[in-house]
Write an enzyme that holds these catalytic residues in place. Structure first.
Site, PDB file in Angstrom:
ATOM      1  N   HIS A   1      -1.389   4.388   7.540  1.00  0.00           N
ATOM      2  CA  HIS A   1      -0.854   5.260   5.692  1.00  0.00           C
ATOM      3  C   HIS A   1       0.050   6.696   5.536  1.00  0.00           C
ATOM      4  CE1 HIS A   1      -3.390   1.788   4.315  1.00  0.00           C
ATOM      5  NE2 HIS A   1      -2.192   1.563   3.658  1.00  0.00           N
TER       6      HIS A   1
ATOM      7  N   SER B   1       1.206  -1.249  -0.391  1.00  0.00           N
ATOM      8  CA  SER B   1      -0.066   0.283  -0.400  1.00  0.00           C
ATOM      9  C   SER B   1       1.179   1.396  -0.116  1.00  0.00           C
ATOM     10  CB  SER B   1      -0.668   0.116   1.462  1.00  0.00           C
ATOM     11  OG  SER B   1      -0.188  -0.468   1.742  1.00  0.00           O
TER      12      SER B   1
ATOM     13  N   ASP C   1      -4.513   8.297   7.801  1.00  0.00           N
ATOM     14  CA  ASP C   1      -5.673   6.733   8.368  1.00  0.00           C
ATOM     15  C   ASP C   1      -4.334   6.196   9.108  1.00  0.00           C
ATOM     16  OD1 ASP C   1      -4.271   5.129   7.107  1.00  0.00           O
ATOM     17  OD2 ASP C   1      -6.076   4.637   5.379  1.00  0.00           O
TER      18      ASP C   1
END
Length: 371
Positions: free
Chosen positions: A346, A46, A343
């Site tokens: 991240h 990610s 978040d």
């Protein structure tokens, strides 16, 4: 003109000359354009996914706003804006990488194979370890298959690829999710280190050797970042440990990633010895993240322990899909640039930019690009 006046005039002229010289050197000192890369290929999770995961799972929250709000559109990046790979591409003067799984992508300047949530370990190995598979099976070995397929359209064999990929940069950043799989299954920290680290590091090492066999000559490999400082880990594991460092991060949990990075560094040294013609750079994302934490205010941040987008508890993170960033009614902080984390785990656009600046500055001399 007296002696003192003449001396100070000379001193001022000399100082201006030094200042101008330093300014002239700054762009090269912090810019990858001197490497003249024409393509970048990214494999990872990610932290470098520019849109593959939302092709695999279209309803994913990061497929829509508020993800991407800082750049005015949701792109599938798990952030309010750009990621480290985006700032790396901008520094190199290469267009932002397009996601491999998007049928509309073109790959003139490289490709992004990273998929949010994936592991270095294969689906089969995760099953053997009785760990969750997650929503995607696009592990490192799958991404290597995609890379091989794409390169086959560019060159015929290794020798041909070595010639045609001379101006290409390969980037690999994967591994933290493997440890997360174990920790969320309540595997102890000691067992996670003992069981997972050798497997994960060997998988990454084998993957890099595979990339070299495809013809790569310059590779950067990301260290794991200190997830023990992230809002998701703090909200989930703080009650399981009393080991807190001076910055309020989870010392025991960060030791997993420190151990991973130490073993990864050793593996990269072995790869360098086995492949003396290839430049392999260790990208110290761990210390880059801590550099933000240590210099929070001077870099324009206010917090690293609270998520900008989230709800509940001390760290703006709560379990459950209905309380995740992107779910209906979940609030967003007024200024994401003041937060290190967008978040639960991240980075914000701003922190990715700061981390990338830190990394590029240290990466450039190791890439040996400057004439």
């Amino acid at each position: 003109m007296n002696t003192n006046t003449a001396f100070f005039q000379v001193l001022i002229v000399a100082s201006l000359f030094v200042l101008i010289s330093c300014k002239a050197k700054d762009p090269k000192a912090e810019d990858l354009k001197s490497c003249k890369f024409d393509r970048i290929y990214q494999l990872g999770d990610s932290l470098s996914d520019t849109g593959n995961s939302i092709i695999e799972v279209p309803p994913a929250y990061h497929a829509r706003l508020p993800y991407g709000e800082t750049i005015g559109k949701a792109t599938g990046r798990p952030s309010d804006g750009y990621l480290m790979i985006d700032f790396l591409a901008l520094s190199a003067g290469v267009p932002l990488l397009q996601p491999y799984e998007n049928p509309n992508s073109t790959f003139t300047h490289g490709a992004d194979f990273a998929v949010a949530g994936v592991t270095a370990l294969s689906k089969e190995k995760l099953m053997e370890l009785k760990l969750d598979l997650g929503y995607s099976n696009s592990s490192l070995i799958v991404q290597l298959g995609w890379l091989k397929k794409l390169l086959s359209s560019i060159c015929n064999d290794t020798k041909d690829c070595q010639k045609k990929l001379k101006s290409s940069l390969f980037s690999v950043g994967i591994g933290p999710n493997d440890y997360g799989r174990a920790l969320w299954k309540n595997v102890s920290i000691a067992k996670t280190k003992e069981t997972m680290t050798p497997l994960v590091v060997q998988t990454i090492k084998d993957g890099i050797q595979t990339i070299i066999s495809y013809g790569a000559s310059r590779i950067v490999v990301d260290a794991a970042y200190p997830l023990g400082c992230s809002p998701s880990y703090l909200s989930s594991f703080l009650n399981k440990t009393s080991a807190i460092d001076s910055f309020g991060c989870l010392k025991d949990y960060n030791s997993i990633y420190e151990n991973h990075n130490f073993q990864l560094g050793k593996a990269l040294e072995e790869l360098r010895k086995a492949n003396p013609h290839v430049i392999i750079v260790y990208n110290d994302v761990y210390n880059a993240t801590y550099s933000i934490i240590k210099n929070l205010r001077t870099l324009g941040f206010k917090t690293y322990r609270k998520a900008c987008c989230g709800i509940g508890g001390k760290y703006n993170v709560s379990p459950g899909l209905d309380k995740m960033c992107g779910a209906k009614g979940v609030p967003i902080c007024p200024n994401p640039s003041e937060h290190v984390f967008w978040d639960g785990g991240h980075f914000t656009h701003h922190s990715s930019k700061v981390i990338s600046h830190y990394l590029v500055k240290r990466m450039l001399p190791k890439l040996k690009c400057i004439a």
